[in-house]
Design a protein around this motif. Structure first.
Motif, mmCIF file in Angstrom:
data_model
loop_
_atom_site.group_PDB
_atom_site.id
_atom_site.type_symbol
_atom_site.label_atom_id
_atom_site.label_comp_id
_atom_site.label_asym_id
_atom_site.label_seq_id
_atom_site.Cartn_x
_atom_site.Cartn_y
_atom_site.Cartn_z
ATOM 1 N N LEU A 253 14.900 -33.188 -6.984
ATOM 2 C CA LEU A 253 14.725 -31.894 -7.099
ATOM 3 C C LEU A 253 13.683 -32.176 -8.439
ATOM 4 O O LEU A 253 12.764 -31.188 -8.286
ATOM 5 N N THR A 254 13.454 -33.406 -9.071
ATOM 6 C CA THR A 254 12.002 -33.502 -10.038
ATOM 7 C C THR A 254 10.627 -33.762 -9.605
ATOM 8 O O THR A 254 9.313 -33.421 -9.902
ATOM 9 N N THR A 255 10.631 -34.000 -7.831
ATOM 10 C CA THR A 255 9.552 -34.237 -7.304
ATOM 11 C C THR A 255 9.718 -33.139 -6.410
ATOM 12 O O THR A 255 8.277 -33.433 -6.437
ATOM 13 N N LEU A 256 10.167 -32.445 -6.681
ATOM 14 C CA LEU A 256 9.960 -30.903 -5.848
ATOM 15 C C LEU A 256 9.536 -29.610 -7.535
ATOM 16 O O LEU A 256 8.954 -29.030 -6.814
ATOM 17 N N GLU A 257 8.944 -30.871 -8.549
ATOM 18 C CA GLU A 257 8.445 -29.766 -9.949
ATOM 19 C C GLU A 257 9.021 -29.242 -10.382
ATOM 20 O O GLU A 257 8.548 -27.864 -10.482
ATOM 21 N N LEU A 258 10.583 -29.352 -10.186
ATOM 22 C CA LEU A 258 11.573 -28.137 -10.982
ATOM 23 C C LEU A 258 10.965 -28.080 -12.150
ATOM 24 O O LEU A 258 11.965 -27.089 -13.559
ATOM 25 N N ASP A 259 10.527 -29.400 -13.489
ATOM 26 C CA ASP A 259 10.768 -29.264 -14.537
ATOM 27 C C ASP A 259 10.850 -28.913 -15.571
ATOM 28 O O ASP A 259 11.697 -28.249 -16.561
ATOM 29 N N ASP A 260 9.242 -27.939 -14.970
ATOM 30 C CA ASP A 260 8.922 -27.549 -15.948
ATOM 31 C C ASP A 260 9.999 -25.410 -15.867
ATOM 32 O O ASP A 260 10.369 -25.631 -17.258
ATOM 33 N N ALA A 261 10.563 -25.658 -15.039
ATOM 34 C CA ALA A 261 11.088 -24.142 -14.519
ATOM 35 C C ALA A 261 12.645 -24.188 -15.811
ATOM 36 O O ALA A 261 13.050 -23.672 -16.318
ATOM 37 N N ALA A 262 12.966 -25.765 -15.172
ATOM 38 C CA ALA A 262 14.097 -26.163 -15.658
ATOM 39 C C ALA A 262 14.445 -26.055 -17.888
ATOM 40 O O ALA A 262 14.666 -25.909 -18.243
ATOM 41 N N TYR A 263 13.007 -26.555 -18.218
ATOM 42 C CA TYR A 263 12.474 -26.441 -19.243
ATOM 43 C C TYR A 263 12.065 -25.653 -20.344
ATOM 44 O O TYR A 263 13.210 -25.280 -21.130
ATOM 45 N N HIS A 300 13.946 -19.049 -13.286
ATOM 46 C CA HIS A 300 12.928 -18.515 -13.823
ATOM 47 C C HIS A 300 13.760 -17.226 -14.963
ATOM 48 O O HIS A 300 13.629 -16.516 -15.699
ATOM 49 N N THR A 301 14.953 -16.465 -13.315
ATOM 50 C CA THR A 301 15.230 -15.242 -13.918
ATOM 51 C C THR A 301 16.408 -15.551 -14.782
ATOM 52 O O THR A 301 16.458 -14.361 -15.739
ATOM 53 N N ALA A 302 16.384 -16.698 -15.123
ATOM 54 C CA ALA A 302 18.080 -16.972 -15.874
ATOM 55 C C ALA A 302 17.972 -16.791 -17.366
ATOM 56 O O ALA A 302 16.847 -17.423 -17.842
ATOM 57 N N THR A 303 18.754 -16.107 -17.927
ATOM 58 C CA THR A 303 18.312 -15.943 -19.072
ATOM 59 C C THR A 303 19.723 -16.477 -20.092
ATOM 60 O O THR A 303 19.330 -17.026 -21.080
ATOM 61 N N CYS A 304 20.805 -16.838 -19.722
ATOM 62 C CA CYS A 304 22.035 -17.454 -20.485
ATOM 63 C C CYS A 304 22.743 -18.016 -19.241
ATOM 64 O O CYS A 304 22.287 -18.126 -18.151
ATOM 65 N N GLY A 305 24.318 -18.478 -20.020
ATOM 66 C CA GLY A 305 24.532 -18.217 -18.721
ATOM 67 C C GLY A 305 24.427 -20.832 -17.969
ATOM 68 O O GLY A 305 23.352 -21.354 -18.841
ATOM 69 N N GLN A 306 24.699 -20.737 -17.231
ATOM 70 C CA GLN A 306 24.691 -21.609 -16.319
ATOM 71 C C GLN A 306 24.136 -21.858 -14.870
ATOM 72 O O GLN A 306 23.601 -20.544 -14.167
ATOM 73 N N VAL A 307 23.156 -22.686 -14.561
ATOM 74 C CA VAL A 307 22.189 -22.582 -13.042
ATOM 75 C C VAL A 307 22.756 -24.041 -12.392
ATOM 76 O O VAL A 307 22.080 -25.138 -13.492
ATOM 77 N N CYS A 308 23.560 -24.725 -11.414
ATOM 78 C CA CYS A 308 23.576 -25.820 -11.411
ATOM 79 C C CYS A 308 22.664 -25.529 -9.442
ATOM 80 O O CYS A 308 23.367 -25.226 -8.870
ATOM 81 N N VAL A 309 21.474 -26.728 -9.868
ATOM 82 C CA VAL A 309 20.703 -27.396 -8.114
ATOM 83 C C VAL A 309 21.458 -28.108 -7.811
ATOM 84 O O VAL A 309 21.614 -29.057 -8.676
ATOM 85 N N ARG A 310 21.687 -28.535 -6.188
ATOM 86 C CA ARG A 310 22.424 -30.006 -6.060
ATOM 87 C C ARG A 310 21.815 -29.767 -4.663
ATOM 88 O O ARG A 310 22.051 -28.680 -3.595
#
Length: 344
Positions: A253-263, A300-310
């Motif tokens: 998942l980090t290879t997919l460059e989701l780091d910035d969105a997760a940060y 990008h659209t999440a503002t609260c709660g939890q996001v789990c990517v598996r």
């Protein structure tokens, strides 16, 4: 035997240069000479068509000897080439009168012997002798009906046993050498692949170290000063810890460059969890693109709660899932093997 120890993709023709442009040029000259001899002796035969057909058989057999792949020579090609010599001789002699007017009239057996010599080099040592015996029998039968007698026909072709024996001896030297050359080539290729892999690993390690140094060093130096961290710096430490955890726990998942969105999602108070159950097999690029687009949009659209990517293990109908929990409830998006997204 040596020839059966060779790799399927290894072909003695490569060692002899039989597939080069120069080899085909030499072959073209040889075939031209064969046609010229046929034309030169056509006036001495009782009918031109069997003679022309015999020459065609030899031309086709010669081309097949060079063009047919495989080492040793495939069994079907071996049978065809073995039969080509006696068949061509029978055709040519059927229209050759008993009284010879030129020494070139019996050229056909030489073309067959040339094929049999190279069949030895291509790993067939018994079949060429069968073909030679067949040509001897055809010439003996033809000469038996002439004033020369069968012995004359045998003597015409029997001399071809000498070059055929030399070719057989050459094959006992050449083919083990070819095996050794191919073995060394394979070892060299494997070593190059190994060195390239080591270099790639070293480059990736250096890249990861530079990335880690750029992220961690400033905070480590700040901690090393002994002064109390500010609330912002504590938040940065927590975000950095989560980022490093993602890289270890979900490298795909980090290879997919989701780091910035997760940060950015974490800075908004979203609990982001990456789980990779697929590595090190990786993910098909088409499915990876679908996962990246869906996951990045969700983050990008999440503002609260939890996001789990598996990313799920291989063999399941669902390759990845994205679970969101917020004030609006729970939403599960699943990506199947065809790249379709199912919302649950």
């Amino acid at each position: 035997m040596v020839e059966h120890l060779m790799h399927p993709h290894e072909d003695v023709r490569d060692l002899l240069g039989m597939r080069t442009r120069e080899a085909w040029l030499i072959l073209a000259c040889y075939l031209t000479a064969m046609i010229a001899v046929t034309v030169a002796t056509i006036s001495y035969v009782t009918s031109p068509w069997p003679a022309a057909l015999a020459s065609t058989v030899m031309i086709a057999a010669t081309i097949a000897l060079i063009a047919v792949p495989g080492d040793p020579l495939p069994q079907s090609a071996t049978v065809a080439l073995t039969a080509a010599g006696p068949a061509a001789c029978a055709l040519f002699l059927s229209v050759t009168p008993p009284v010879l007017q030129s020494v070139l009239q019996l050229w056909i057996h030489g073309a067959g012997t040339a094929i049999y010599c190279f069949m030895n080099v291509r790993g067939r040592r018994v079949a060429p002798w069968i073909g030679l015996v067949g040509m001897v029998a055809v010439f003996a039968a033809w000469a038996a009906e002439t004033e020369y007698g069968a012995a004359y026909g045998v003597s015409v072709v029997a001399i071809d046993a000498a070059p055929l024996a030399m070719a057989a001896l050459l094959s006992f030297t050449l083919r083990p050498t070819a095996k050794a050359v191919f073995s060394l080539r394979n070892q060299t290729t494997a070593r190059i692949v190994e060195l390239s892999s080591d270099a790639a690993v070293a480059d990736e390690r250096s890249r990861q170290l530079r990335h880690l140094d750029s992220l961690v060093r400033p905070l480590l130096e700040r901690i090393g000063d002994g002064t109390e961290l500010t609330e912002l710096e504590r938040s940065e430490c927590a975000l950095l810890e989560a980022h490093l955890r993602d890289r270890l726990r979900a490298p795909i998942l980090t290879t997919l460059e989701l780091d910035d969105a997760a940060y950015r999602a974490r800075t908004r108070g979203v609990n982001v969890v990456f789980i990779d159950d697929l590595s090190p097999n990786g993910l098909d690029q088409r499915l990876a693109d679908v996962l990246y687009t869906t996951a990045s949009t969700t983050l990008h659209t999440a503002t609260c709660g939890q996001v789990c990517v598996r990313v799920l293990p291989t063999g399941r109908t669902t390759v990845a899932s994205i679970l969101t929990r917020d004030d609006h409830g729970t939403c599960l998006r699943e990506i199947d093997q065809d790249g379709n997204i199912h919302v649950i």
